[in-house]
Design an enzyme around this catalytic site. Sequence first.
Site, PDB file in Angstrom:
ATOM      1  N   LYS A 141      36.855   8.231   9.946  1.00  0.00           N
ATOM      2  CA  LYS A 141      38.089   9.111  10.721  1.00  0.00           C
ATOM      3  C   LYS A 141      38.318   8.649  12.034  1.00  0.00           C
ATOM      4  CE  LYS A 141      38.735  13.541  10.090  1.00  0.00           C
ATOM      5  NZ  LYS A 141      39.887  13.462   9.289  1.00  0.00           N
ATOM      6  N   SER A 142      39.706   8.499  12.384  1.00  0.00           N
ATOM      7  CA  SER A 142      39.814   7.951  13.711  1.00  0.00           C
ATOM      8  C   SER A 142      38.993   8.721  14.856  1.00  0.00           C
ATOM      9  CB  SER A 142      41.330   7.871  13.786  1.00  0.00           C
ATOM     10  OG  SER A 142      42.022   9.092  13.909  1.00  0.00           O
ATOM     11  N   ALA A 152      36.036   6.969  15.237  1.00  0.00           N
ATOM     12  CA  ALA A 152      36.249   5.379  15.511  1.00  0.00           C
ATOM     13  C   ALA A 152      36.941   5.224  16.990  1.00  0.00           C
ATOM     14  CB  ALA A 152      37.412   5.056  14.775  1.00  0.00           C
ATOM     15  N   ARG A 153      37.644   6.144  17.370  1.00  0.00           N
ATOM     16  CA  ARG A 153      38.176   6.033  18.931  1.00  0.00           C
ATOM     17  C   ARG A 153      36.967   6.344  19.750  1.00  0.00           C
ATOM     18  NH1 ARG A 153      44.514   8.003  18.380  1.00  0.00           N
ATOM     19  NH2 ARG A 153      44.514   7.193  16.217  1.00  0.00           N
ATOM     20  N   LEU A 169      26.161   8.769   4.204  1.00  0.00           N
ATOM     21  CA  LEU A 169      27.128   8.295   5.300  1.00  0.00           C
ATOM     22  C   LEU A 169      26.049   7.250   6.424  1.00  0.00           C
ATOM     23  CD1 LEU A 169      28.497  11.684   5.703  1.00  0.00           C
ATOM     24  CD2 LEU A 169      29.523   9.986   4.811  1.00  0.00           C
ATOM     25  N   GLU A 170      26.652   6.262   6.671  1.00  0.00           N
ATOM     26  CA  GLU A 170      25.969   5.379   7.524  1.00  0.00           C
ATOM     27  C   GLU A 170      26.839   5.415   8.875  1.00  0.00           C
ATOM     28  OE1 GLU A 170      27.008   3.467   4.665  1.00  0.00           O
ATOM     29  OE2 GLU A 170      25.382   4.010   3.699  1.00  0.00           O
ATOM     30  N   TYR A 206      29.221   2.530 -13.574  1.00  0.00           N
ATOM     31  CA  TYR A 206      28.010   2.632 -12.672  1.00  0.00           C
ATOM     32  C   TYR A 206      26.904   3.228 -13.678  1.00  0.00           C
ATOM     33  CZ  TYR A 206      25.119   3.000  -8.619  1.00  0.00           C
ATOM     34  OH  TYR A 206      24.032   3.048  -7.723  1.00  0.00           O
TER      35      TYR A 206
END
Length: 188
Positions: free
Chosen positions: A111-112, A115-116, A136-137, A170
């Site tokens: 999500k931005s 990221a921001r 999640l990493e 998979y």
Amino acid sequence: MSIKSDKWIRRMAQEHGMIEPFVERQVRGADSSRVISYGVSSYGYDVRCADEFKVFTNIHSAIVDPKNFDEKSFVDIKSDVCIIPPNSFALARTVEYFRIPRDVLTICLGKSTYARCGIIVNVTPLEPEWEGHVTLEFSNTTNLPAKIYANEGVAQMLFLQSDEACEVSYKDRGGKYQGQTGVTLPRT
């Protein structure tokens, strides 16, 4: 391959259990406070981070080896927030459990909002017929501590449907992360 809409995501979750638990609208606030959004969006699903974290540490001076990973490289934390040290890394898992259809590939993007702030979310694609909680990493690329909020949005899943089902899924090849629950460390 086409990207799938909110209507398709809603139908697959409700009729086929593709996402559980499922939030059929985008949530932006809870109990009169703002949250980082989660739930269905126009062409994706914003997942939440559970309250289980593994924060990378150098306490034992271990070498990071994906073929022989030492669990002592992480400190386990159960909390509504996780503080990632500067230039460090943490693992978590989604609240949601996924069951990916045979003709669908799912891509995850951070999500931005995070990221921001210099927090990068990385997840490899969810392959056809994979199921489980998504590990999640989180990478904190800043020289300051960074905060991750549990039970709020952290990433968006995009669903791409193929014109035909794959020959080998998979599940067919017995993927090593099939059915994973909890935060899952590297396996070889």
